[in-house]
Design a protein around this motif. Structure first.
Motif, PDB file in Angstrom:
ATOM      1  N   LYS A  33       0.663  -1.166  -0.119  1.00 30.88           N
ATOM      2  CA  LYS A  33      -0.120  -0.106   0.099  1.00 30.88           C
ATOM      3  C   LYS A  33       1.012   1.272   0.140  1.00 30.88           C
ATOM      4  CE  LYS A  33      -4.245  -2.153   1.703  1.00 30.88           C
ATOM      5  NZ  LYS A  33      -4.909  -2.508   2.998  1.00 30.88           N
ATOM      6  N   TYR A  34       2.029   1.049   0.681  1.00 27.96           N
ATOM      7  CA  TYR A  34       2.839   2.367   0.659  1.00 27.96           C
ATOM      8  C   TYR A  34       3.396   2.618  -0.833  1.00 27.96           C
ATOM      9  CZ  TYR A  34       7.373   4.660   0.594  1.00 27.96           C
ATOM     10  OH  TYR A  34       8.351   5.619   0.233  1.00 27.96           O
ATOM     11  N   TYR A  35       3.659   1.446  -1.612  1.00 29.67           N
ATOM     12  CA  TYR A  35       4.203   1.541  -3.071  1.00 29.67           C
ATOM     13  C   TYR A  35       3.121   2.076  -3.980  1.00 29.67           C
ATOM     14  CZ  TYR A  35       8.625  -0.527  -1.460  1.00 29.67           C
ATOM     15  OH  TYR A  35       9.841  -0.843  -0.969  1.00 29.67           O
ATOM     16  N   LEU A  36       1.821   1.376  -3.632  1.00 28.80           N
ATOM     17  CA  LEU A  36       0.836   2.078  -4.353  1.00 28.80           C
ATOM     18  C   LEU A  36       0.533   3.544  -4.180  1.00 28.80           C
ATOM     19  CD1 LEU A  36      -1.940  -0.691  -3.656  1.00 28.80           C
ATOM     20  CD2 LEU A  36      -1.000  -0.146  -6.096  1.00 28.80           C
ATOM     21  N   ALA A  37       0.624   4.133  -2.874  1.00 31.44           N
ATOM     22  CA  ALA A  37       0.510   5.164  -2.670  1.00 31.44           C
ATOM     23  C   ALA A  37       1.831   6.264  -3.236  1.00 31.44           C
ATOM     24  CB  ALA A  37       0.474   5.718  -1.087  1.00 31.44           C
ATOM     25  N   LEU A  38       2.747   5.808  -2.941  1.00 30.50           N
ATOM     26  CA  LEU A  38       3.953   6.238  -3.676  1.00 30.50           C
ATOM     27  C   LEU A  38       3.957   6.522  -5.158  1.00 30.50           C
ATOM     28  CD1 LEU A  38       6.895   7.418  -2.837  1.00 30.50           C
ATOM     29  CD2 LEU A  38       7.903   5.474  -3.348  1.00 30.50           C
ATOM     30  N   ILE A  39       3.731   5.812  -5.901  1.00 29.07           N
ATOM     31  CA  ILE A  39       3.570   5.617  -7.208  1.00 29.07           C
ATOM     32  C   ILE A  39       2.360   6.611  -7.806  1.00 29.07           C
ATOM     33  CG2 ILE A  39       3.309   4.388  -9.671  1.00 29.07           C
ATOM     34  CD1 ILE A  39       4.471   1.974  -8.115  1.00 29.07           C
ATOM     35  N   GLY A  40       1.425   6.567  -7.238  1.00 29.64           N
ATOM     36  CA  GLY A  40       0.149   7.290  -7.295  1.00 29.64           C
ATOM     37  C   GLY A  40       0.335   8.830  -7.325  1.00 29.64           C
ATOM     38  N   LEU A  41       1.018   9.178  -5.990  1.00 28.85           N
ATOM     39  CA  LEU A  41       1.409  10.468  -5.521  1.00 28.85           C
ATOM     40  C   LEU A  41       2.317  11.064  -6.519  1.00 28.85           C
ATOM     41  CD1 LEU A  41       0.829  10.573  -1.683  1.00 28.85           C
ATOM     42  CD2 LEU A  41      -0.932  11.383  -3.667  1.00 28.85           C
ATOM     43  N   ALA A  42       3.519  10.174  -6.891  1.00 25.08           N
ATOM     44  CA  ALA A  42       4.532  10.690  -7.803  1.00 25.08           C
ATOM     45  C   ALA A  42       3.931  11.222  -8.910  1.00 25.08           C
ATOM     46  CB  ALA A  42       5.511   9.789  -7.851  1.00 25.08           C
ATOM     47  N   HIS A  43       2.911  10.318  -9.705  1.00 25.52           N
ATOM     48  CA  HIS A  43       2.525  10.557 -10.762  1.00 25.52           C
ATOM     49  C   HIS A  43       1.184  11.921 -10.820  1.00 25.52           C
ATOM     50  CE1 HIS A  43      -1.391  10.449 -13.548  1.00 25.52           C
ATOM     51  NE2 HIS A  43      -0.123   9.846 -14.462  1.00 25.52           N
ATOM     52  N   ASP A  44       0.713  12.164  -9.592  1.00 25.66           N
ATOM     53  CA  ASP A  44      -0.106  13.496  -9.658  1.00 25.66           C
ATOM     54  C   ASP A  44       0.955  14.363  -9.468  1.00 25.66           C
ATOM     55  OD1 ASP A  44      -2.306  12.198  -9.187  1.00 25.66           O
ATOM     56  OD2 ASP A  44      -2.662  12.239  -7.064  1.00 25.66           O
ATOM     57  N   GLN A  45       2.107  14.405  -8.644  1.00 23.77           N
ATOM     58  CA  GLN A  45       3.182  15.555  -8.607  1.00 23.77           C
ATOM     59  C   GLN A  45       3.553  15.841 -10.033  1.00 23.77           C
ATOM     60  OE1 GLN A  45       3.760  17.475  -6.336  1.00 23.77           O
ATOM     61  NE2 GLN A  45       5.897  18.611  -7.002  1.00 23.77           N
ATOM     62  N   ALA A  46       3.992  14.988 -10.932  1.00 22.56           N
ATOM     63  CA  ALA A  46       4.389  15.161 -12.311  1.00 22.56           C
ATOM     64  C   ALA A  46       3.251  15.981 -12.876  1.00 22.56           C
ATOM     65  CB  ALA A  46       4.643  13.754 -12.923  1.00 22.56           C
ATOM     66  N   LEU A  47       2.086  15.798 -12.811  1.00 25.00           N
ATOM     67  CA  LEU A  47       0.964  16.373 -13.730  1.00 25.00           C
ATOM     68  C   LEU A  47       0.727  17.636 -13.144  1.00 25.00           C
ATOM     69  CD1 LEU A  47      -1.221  13.639 -14.842  1.00 25.00           C
ATOM     70  CD2 LEU A  47       0.796  14.383 -16.329  1.00 25.00           C
ATOM     71  N   SER A  48       0.672  17.568 -11.736  1.00 28.99           N
ATOM     72  CA  SER A  48       0.078  19.112 -11.147  1.00 28.99           C
ATOM     73  C   SER A  48       1.163  19.301  -9.770  1.00 28.99           C
ATOM     74  CB  SER A  48      -1.233  18.744 -10.549  1.00 28.99           C
ATOM     75  OG  SER A  48      -2.254  18.534 -11.659  1.00 28.99           O
ATOM     76  N   PRO A  49       2.169  19.916 -10.055  1.00 29.06           N
ATOM     77  CA  PRO A  49       3.558  20.010  -9.368  1.00 29.06           C
ATOM     78  C   PRO A  49       2.938  20.858  -8.208  1.00 29.06           C
ATOM     79  CG  PRO A  49       4.215  20.487 -11.398  1.00 29.06           C
ATOM     80  CD  PRO A  49       2.779  20.350 -11.566  1.00 29.06           C
ATOM     81  N   ARG A  50       3.369  20.533  -6.918  1.00 31.21           N
ATOM     82  CA  ARG A  50       2.956  21.185  -5.751  1.00 31.21           C
ATOM     83  C   ARG A  50       4.434  21.704  -5.050  1.00 31.21           C
ATOM     84  NH1 ARG A  50      -1.372  18.081  -2.173  1.00 31.21           N
ATOM     85  NH2 ARG A  50      -3.111  17.893  -3.997  1.00 31.21           N
ATOM     86  N   ILE A  51       4.561  22.762  -4.415  1.00 26.05           N
ATOM     87  CA  ILE A  51       5.851  23.192  -3.949  1.00 26.05           C
ATOM     88  C   ILE A  51       6.420  22.339  -2.885  1.00 26.05           C
ATOM     89  CG2 ILE A  51       7.280  25.187  -2.937  1.00 26.05           C
ATOM     90  CD1 ILE A  51       4.901  27.195  -4.018  1.00 26.05           C
ATOM     91  N   ASP A  71      11.931   8.878  -0.046  1.00 21.05           N
ATOM     92  CA  ASP A  71      11.459  10.160   0.309  1.00 21.05           C
ATOM     93  C   ASP A  71      11.515  11.413  -0.714  1.00 21.05           C
ATOM     94  OD1 ASP A  71      10.770   8.833   2.460  1.00 21.05           O
ATOM     95  OD2 ASP A  71      12.304   9.730   3.813  1.00 21.05           O
ATOM     96  N   ALA A  72      12.465  11.040  -1.786  1.00 16.54           N
ATOM     97  CA  ALA A  72      12.709  12.015  -2.640  1.00 16.54           C
ATOM     98  C   ALA A  72      12.109  11.623  -3.789  1.00 16.54           C
ATOM     99  CB  ALA A  72      14.292  12.289  -2.886  1.00 16.54           C
ATOM    100  N   VAL A  73      11.432  10.438  -3.990  1.00 16.40           N
ATOM    101  CA  VAL A  73      10.922  10.311  -5.256  1.00 16.40           C
ATOM    102  C   VAL A  73       9.697  11.206  -5.695  1.00 16.40           C
ATOM    103  CG1 VAL A  73       9.477   8.482  -6.239  1.00 16.40           C
ATOM    104  CG2 VAL A  73      11.092   7.691  -5.262  1.00 16.40           C
ATOM    105  N   ILE A  74       8.607  11.439  -4.849  1.00 16.49           N
ATOM    106  CA  ILE A  74       7.419  12.419  -5.159  1.00 16.49           C
ATOM    107  C   ILE A  74       8.105  13.819  -5.561  1.00 16.49           C
ATOM    108  CG2 ILE A  74       5.572  13.419  -4.371  1.00 16.49           C
ATOM    109  CD1 ILE A  74       4.909  10.893  -2.708  1.00 16.49           C
ATOM    110  N   PRO A  75       8.845  14.636  -4.774  1.00 17.17           N
ATOM    111  CA  PRO A  75       9.273  15.861  -5.075  1.00 17.17           C
ATOM    112  C   PRO A  75      10.105  15.808  -6.448  1.00 17.17           C
ATOM    113  CG  PRO A  75       9.724  15.285  -2.917  1.00 17.17           C
ATOM    114  CD  PRO A  75       9.422  13.963  -3.425  1.00 17.17           C
ATOM    115  N   ALA A  76      10.730  14.475  -6.877  1.00 19.75           N
ATOM    116  CA  ALA A  76      11.544  14.698  -7.997  1.00 19.75           C
ATOM    117  C   ALA A  76      10.645  14.340  -9.387  1.00 19.75           C
ATOM    118  CB  ALA A  76      12.789  13.675  -8.007  1.00 19.75           C
ATOM    119  N   ALA A  77       9.404  13.970  -9.053  1.00 22.62           N
ATOM    120  CA  ALA A  77       8.524  13.436 -10.377  1.00 22.62           C
ATOM    121  C   ALA A  77       8.275  14.717 -11.269  1.00 22.62           C
ATOM    122  CB  ALA A  77       7.294  13.072  -9.824  1.00 22.62           C
ATOM    123  N   ARG A  78       8.513  14.324 -12.542  1.00 22.23           N
ATOM    124  CA  ARG A  78       8.347  15.300 -13.549  1.00 22.23           C
ATOM    125  C   ARG A  78       7.485  14.792 -14.744  1.00 22.23           C
ATOM    126  NH1 ARG A  78       9.995  17.605  -9.814  1.00 22.23           N
ATOM    127  NH2 ARG A  78      11.829  18.961  -9.726  1.00 22.23           N
TER     128      ARG A  78
END
Length: 651
Positions: A33-51, A71-78
């Motif tokens: 469930k952690y990896y599901l959340a990580l991949i999903g939120l990284a995808h969101d961050q890439a499409l709609s970046p948050r500071i 911990d750096a995966v989501i902020p680095a998604a593009r």
């Protein structure tokens, strides 16, 4: 592995290996469930970046994963061209599949038939999705991994959820005993009191679900944690898992309905949990049904007694989540959404719930109840709030939930329960239709709420709190609409009833008072606090205070008028005293408005527009006070002449 399993079976201890593999499956579920959340939120961050996006570091640590680079995966998604770039996404997907594999292994250890189907589904997804990603992944692949929608093909998230449910069933099958109905295996002696406390809470309120399935629980020890899980209901993404550690209870709750999640949080507020809420929402590129919400709560306890109280309270609250959204939608047919949620919250706090109400028909029960009045008395489709008023409708619906629950639990027949509800409605309806002064009192009650809000808005102007002002402008607009509805109903009820018709001018004055306050709210939103002198704002604030006093005194005046039919001289004196105070407040408001005008004359640097705004605001506040006083005087003129013969029944 097979030989070890066979040896343990031969020794009669095969269940030991099964316990270990089931616990490994539960741990794998946390990581999956952690990896599901990580991949999903990284995808969101890439499409709609948050500071500063949530990096899920807490979730990583709680799931037992030590790799801090995650911990750096989501902020680095593009977003790169038409693809999504996520650091080491291929490794993340592989880990997700590995954890799902471990979960299915736990199911296989129980030799359950469903393990074969889970394995087939996982192998099919591996064939479709496992490839060399090179740090890039397509949105359609993310959807196949993370969506919880059962329409449109297989998804890995569904396999994870189904494997988790299968592990829970395995645990109940493996359990050597039950503690208060909770199937347990592999627990320590120390765990038994905690399990019993959780079971006590569940069992206290479980009868409120009636014949609806749900609330099946399992308990086991995983490492240094006691893990308890409850089925709640049958919805796929509706999960509750609780862990008891050394000095804290940590629980995870997921739901597809944000409002139900917030409702659950409100039920646990008395326990002072530390909340960490995360919306696990896929981007707009993915289906709406792939959205779900997760909340993590931590409740710390100083001793074992407090732990037992905490677990019991949590257990008690779970039954009120079953079919909650169905109950909310049913009530929303008759009241506003926020009122529906408050009705359900009251029912939960009173430990009556909503399942009996649904069991007896819900919407059909209420429509059947409305049919008890004479044909033509209620227009087709007319809301209950226009018949009884908002407050009375809320009280009526709350009472229905009490009656249905308590009487059904007591074994009362459905026919008797339905007749009791019809009698309750008929009683309220007759009081409503024969009491025009009650409508005046309801309008006066709205006036008090509006006046208090206006006073707070004037204070907020000085703080330049725009959000507060905008929010309360909308509130005054809703109150004004409610006042219009009450007055429209009053006009309808007054037709052909002379005394009721004579009260109509008083009701109109009360409604006009609300119009003045709504306009004042809008004008306050336009004021520039930095260009308005403090003494001018202070004058407006004093006018706001007088509006509050006038509204409160007006409400008491109407209430005193309702008592005049008691033919007691003291009630007439009380009515007169209230009216005198009300008129005096209106006179004071007139003097204060003149004072504000004088200050405007001395405001040499004021733009013309600001002068007009302040003057108009003061005029509206004065108008509110004067309309309340005129309403009181109209009541005096209408009913005091024959006070000894006055009765609401004859109105």
């Amino acid at each position: 592995m097979t030989k070890k399993h066979e040896i343990l079976d031969l020794l009669g201890e095969g269940s030991l290996l099964v316990e270990r593999r089931l616990n490994e499956g539960l741990l794998a579920n946390d990581r999956a469930k952690y990896y599901l959340a990580l991949i999903g939120l990284a995808h969101d961050q890439a499409l709609s970046p948050r500071i500063e996006p949530n990096n899920l570091s807490l979730e990583r640590m709680l799931s037992g994963i030590d790799d801090t680079w995650l911990d750096a995966v989501i902020p680095a998604a593009r977003r790169v061209d038409d693809a999504i770039q996520i650091p080491r996404v291929g490794e993340l997907v592989q880990r997700l599949f590995d954890e799902t594999e471990s979960m299915i292994g736990g199911v296989e250890s129980c030799r359950r038939a469903e393990a074969r189907d889970l394995r087939r589904r996982l192998d099919g997804l591996k064939e479709d999705l496992l490839e060399r990603f090179d740090d890039r992944i397509d949105s359609t692949v993310v959807e196949r991994l993370t969506s919880a929608d059962r329409q449109g093909g297989e998804k890995l998230h569904l396999v994870v959820m189904d494997a988790h449910k299968a592990i829970s069933r395995c645990g109940r099958q493996l359990a050597r005993e039950k503690i208060g109905g909770i199937a347990v295996y592999g627990i320590s002696e120390k765990d038994r009191t905690a399990v019993a406390a959780f079971a006590e809470g569940i069992n206290r309120t479980a009868p409120l679900r009636f014949d609806h399935p749900g609330l099946g629980s399992t308990g086991t020890r995983i490492g240094d944690r006691l893990v308890l899980q409850n089925d709640i209901g049958q919805t796929d993404a509706h999960i509750f898992i609780l862990s008891v550690e050394e000095n804290a209870v940590d629980f995870t709750y997921t739901d597809v309905h944000r409002r139900r999640l917030q409702f659950f949080q409100s039920l646990l507020d008395p326990l002072s949990p530390e909340w960490k809420t995360q919306e696990m929402q896929r981007s707009e590129a993915l289906p709406e049904s792939s959205r779900f919400f997760l909340v993590r709560g931590i409740i710390r306890f100083p001793d074992r007694d407090e732990l037992r109280r905490t677990l019991t309270a949590i257990g008690e609250s779970l039954v009120f989540l079953i079919d909650w959204n169905k109950a909310r939608r049913t009530l929303r047919t008759f009241v506003k959404g926020s009122d529906a949620i408050q009705i359900l919250r009251t029912a939960a706090l009173e430990r009556v719930g909503h399942m009996a109400f649904l069991k007896l028909g819900g919407t059909e029960l209420l429509y059947d109840t409305l049919g008890v009045v004479e044909p033509g008395s209620i227009r087709a489709g007319e809301p209950i709030t226009s018949i009884l008023g908002r407050r009375a409708t809320i009280e009526f619906l709350q009472e229905i939930l009490r009656i249905t629950s308590r009487e059904l639990l007591a074994g009362t027949s459905e026919l008797v329960i339905r007749d009791r509800i019809k009698g309750l409605f008929l009683h309220r309806y007759r009081i409503r239709t024969r009491g025009p002064l009650e409508a005046c009192r309801e309008l006066a009650g709205l006036a008090v709420e509006e006046a208090l809000t206006i006073r707070d808005m004037i204070r907020a102007v000085g703080r330049n709190d725009r959000a507060f002002l905008e929010r309360n402008v909308r509130r005054t607009q809703r109150w004004e609409e409610e006042g219009d509805s009450i007055l429209a109903r009053f006009r309808k009820e007054a037709r052909g009833r002379s005394r009721a018709a004579r009260l109509l001018p008083a009701a109109r004055r009360l409604e006009e008072q609300g119009d003045c306050l709504e306009e004042a709210a809008y004008l306050l939103l336009l004021l520039d606090p930095e260009r308005t002198p403090p003494d001018v704002r202070f004058g407006l604030e004093r006018l706001g205070e007088l509006c509050v006093r006038a509204a409160q005194e007006g409400y008491k005046t109407v209430s005193a008028a309702q008592d005049l039919h008691h033919q007691d001289s003291s009630t007439i004196e009380e009515f007169s005293r209230r009216l005198d105070r009300l008129v005096a407040i209106a006179e004071g408001a007139k003097e204060l408005r003149r004072e504000v005008r004088g200050r405007l004359v001395g405001w040499e640097t004021a733009p013309a527009g600001m002068l007009v705004l302040v003057a108009d605001t003061a005029a509206e506040l004065l108008g509110a006070c004067e309309n309340m006083a005129r309403a009181g005087l109209t009541l005096h003129e209408t009913i005091l002449g024959d006070a000894t013969g006055w009765s609401e029944e004859g109105a």
